[in-house]
Design an enzyme around this catalytic site. Structure first.
Site, PDB file in Angstrom:
ATOM      1  NE  ARG A   1       5.773   2.639   8.591  1.00  0.00           N
ATOM      2  CZ  ARG A   1       5.094   1.935   7.872  1.00  0.00           C
ATOM      3  NH1 ARG A   1       3.964   2.339   7.054  1.00  0.00           N
ATOM      4  NH2 ARG A   1       5.473   0.600   7.731  1.00  0.00           N
TER       5      ARG A   1
ATOM      6  CG  PHE B   1       1.092   2.199   0.136  1.00  0.00           C
ATOM      7  CD1 PHE B   1       2.406   2.365   0.820  1.00  0.00           C
ATOM      8  CD2 PHE B   1       1.182   1.065  -0.866  1.00  0.00           C
ATOM      9  CE1 PHE B   1       3.224   1.135   0.516  1.00  0.00           C
ATOM     10  CE2 PHE B   1       2.115   0.305  -1.207  1.00  0.00           C
ATOM     11  CZ  PHE B   1       3.265   0.426  -0.315  1.00  0.00           C
TER      12      PHE B   1
ATOM     13  CE1 TYR C   1       1.944  -6.211   3.851  1.00  0.00           C
ATOM     14  CE2 TYR C   1       0.830  -7.478   2.283  1.00  0.00           C
ATOM     15  CZ  TYR C   1       1.444  -6.531   2.689  1.00  0.00           C
ATOM     16  OH  TYR C   1       1.220  -5.778   1.775  1.00  0.00           O
ATOM     17  CE  LYS C   2       0.612  -2.722   5.552  1.00  0.00           C
ATOM     18  NZ  LYS C   2       1.987  -2.308   5.190  1.00  0.00           N
TER      19      LYS C   2
ATOM     20  CG  ASP D   1      -5.787   0.357   1.057  1.00  0.00           C
ATOM     21  OD1 ASP D   1      -5.597  -0.263   2.065  1.00  0.00           O
ATOM     22  OD2 ASP D   1      -4.818   0.552   0.237  1.00  0.00           O
TER      23      ASP D   1
END
Lengths: 415, 415
Positions: free
Chosen positions: B381, B138, B232-233, B207
């Site tokens: 995705r 990312f 938040y995932k 990460d």
């Protein structure tokens, strides 16, 4: 401190109470108080945590149950989540005298100090190796400025605001100052100091934590370069609500963030390996914005609709004047000494009283519903938020302070 | 892509539907779905924004109306606000295989990457001037690592995870890797890569944004040095909820933060001019914690009570296997190609399908209630959150994907 007598003061009490009622009746901001959740005590700690605007919980429920719960990921567009940092920045802008497009909300004050100080020395350029930092300021500014200086190869020069002019020179890259001192409540001369910093060829960074929402700042008018501030004091954004960063428009194209997260990218969803900064205040963003806190803050800012910062300032000075007058009238001589300047031009929106017995006195004040705070070792700090504190509150706080001092003998620092 | 026929597939549909119902009936995590606010669509974007746990709004109301509205400043002590960052860190710890006292919550992932990378090169010490960064990761990780390298005088070496071993050497100070690739869903070999980084004398920073809450991480077991992640995932903490930082206990005494805000001070309320870091995970704090978002996250973590991460992983693999099987059965050959590894050891909790018509296909999927997301230019995705996605959801999503592909002719990339 000397031994002390506890005199009673009936006559002035009646006069001051009457005056307080008249002042409240004539106060053009008096109606704002109803917008806040307050009890029958006197809340004089809005300079630490502003009170809850009563309409906020319902709006936050909508953020949680509909925006997050029902729309979920679509809310990044449909509920305006993605643009919240700059949109809310634009709502803060008029409160600190900034035109739109220069303020972005997000991160803590400390993180924004880091961005601002590193960006400032990069704007100042090569050949200037000193960062002047207000030695009397809230300590996080000094800690963070030192950390920034260590990374950028600069030298920190701690300096009292009164000594800034003497310390400025050709080596000065940036100057980090607090607009209002968190302890004494002293208001520093932002226009004069900014001009002096510029005359020395340096960049001025102001911390507005204790001034925004309490008095006019005039960022654009006075040519401030960079500024930061919190939103949980006079802006009532909620505990630890996101801070903000101001980058004057003339510096935005050269604002070179030390925290260039994907949210500051010109094309964040391109997700390219190379970094290309966005234009405008967006360049000050870092990571994904903390939406629940951010929209809590946005809702809280509604209390400012139709409020003039000049009216806030006028009431703030009248309130602090009146409180000092009541303290003078009620409190036995010698028990407290104001460390807040008497001159209006040097006063923020708080009154700090030095008191040898500060710790037990503040504890008892809070027990009686007068909520200020203690700044160790010996400062009683009373913040006056003009949107919800009135003159009768000020009179009552001073009266209860006198009562408490009568109970806590001079020299009793632990009782 | 070639021109394509749209075959119908009735027989396998019945079989797969039946199997899905049986798999759901036997799923030990099936009961968790009722804890979340979901509609009659199929939400496969929990790897971008986790769904709302239904009990959260009531707890947040309490934070707003009672803790902030009534207790105000007292809540820093009485409501546990001050210790929230490390308390919530300790609740995340078991989900990523960390003993208590090593995780602190706060700031964004990007800001935590900055802390971790700078701290890592400081731990590595003098004489090592390279930071290896996953070139496929990312992008914010690369942007921030580059910004850190610029400030610390290091050199960034972009490298694919498969090439890390070859790139490691005596110049390597730190290696920043993503546990699961956000685009392909590939799971990297955290134990093996961490061991290799250590064998080279360097510091490993992971990460965990796309792995925490979806699969076992084993931070302590595998000797990871530093790690960061969002909440938040798969942790369902809310939009932009605070991220976290893991500092292995053995490094805490030498963890030298580039953002030493007052919240990381050994005596924060002493407000001394000199900085002295706190012990333990608290040292990773910076500014005042963002309480409303933080306590929203804390409430959301309740859904993990009694859940085994191994059970989550087992279901995640079964779900993604089943989805791939359904896609294989329903979707005409050649329209989509999975870029997610087939091998379980290399798969996270998402399925990424390359599709030339990804943009119009995802738009139509969302219109029909199958919410995944698009990673430009050509990746569909689909995230599988084991706590609330079931096998019938996976079958339905694959079936609707086939329907949509039948409507969007191959070669139609804008329709």
């Amino acid at each position: 401190m000397s031994e002390n007598t506890t005199t009673t003061t009936t006559a002035p009490t009646e006069n001051l109470r009457e005056r307080a009622l008249k002042l409240d009746a004539a106060d053009p901001l008096a109606g704002r108080r109803a917008l806040f959740a307050l009890d029958d005590g006197v809340y004089l700690d809005g300079n630490s945590l502003g009170a809850l605007p009563v309409h906020v919980p319902a709006l936050v429920q909508d953020v949680l149950t509909r925006q997050w719960g029902e729309l979920r990921i679509r809310s990044w567009d449909e509920s305006g989540w993605w643009t919240a940092p700059e949109r809310i920045g634009d709502r803060i802008a008029p409160l600190v005298g900034a035109a739109a497009g220069q303020i972005v909300v997000g991160d803590s004050t400390s993180v924004n100090v880091f961005k601002a100080v590193v960006a400032a020395v990069r704007i100042a350029g090569e050949g200037r190796d000193e960062i002047l930092v207000d030695a009397t300021t809230f300590p996080t500014d000094g800690y963070i400025a030192s950390a920034a200086a260590r990374l950028t190869g600069h030298r920190i020069v701690p300096v009292a605001p009164a000594d800034v002019l003497a310390a400025l020179g050709p080596r000065t890259a940036a100057v980090l100052l607090n607009h209002v001192d968190y302890r004494s409540g002293r208001l520093h001369d932002l226009p004069g100091l900014t001009a002096a910093v510029h005359a020395a060829g340096a960049v001025a960074v102001w911390d507005l934590c204790h001034s925004a929402g309490a008095l006019p700042v005039g960022l654009d008018e006075h040519g401030v370069d960079l500024a930061v501030g919190c939103t949980y004091k006079y802006l009532n954004g909620g505990p630890g609500s996101p801070a903000y960063l101001y980058v004057a428009e003339r510096h935005q194209a050269v604002f070179d963030s030390p925290l260039p997260g994907w949210n500051s990218h010109a094309d964040p969803f391109g997700m390219t390996a190379g970094y290309a900064p966005a234009d405008g205040s967006v360049r000050g963003r870092v990571g994904t914005p903390d939406i629940v806190s951010m929209l809590t803050l946005e809702a809280a800012l509604d209390v400012w609709d139709g409020v003039s910062v000049d009216a806030v300032r006028a009431k703030s000075l009248a309130l602090t004047d009146f409180f000092l007058e009541c303290v003078e009238a009620y409190v036995p001589a010698g028990r407290v000494v104001s460390v807040t300047p008497a001159a209006h031009a040097e006063r923020g929106s708080q009154v700090a009283l030095r008191c040898a017995e500060a710790e037990p006195v503040m504890r008892r004040l809070i027990e009686r519903g007068v909520v200020g705070d203690l700044r160790r070792p010996d400062v009683l700090r009373f913040g006056f938020t003009p949107l919800y504190v009135g003159f009768a509150d000020a009179e009552r706080a001073a009266r209860i302070l006198a009562d408490v001092l009568a109970e806590v003998p001079a020299g009793n620092t632990v009782g």
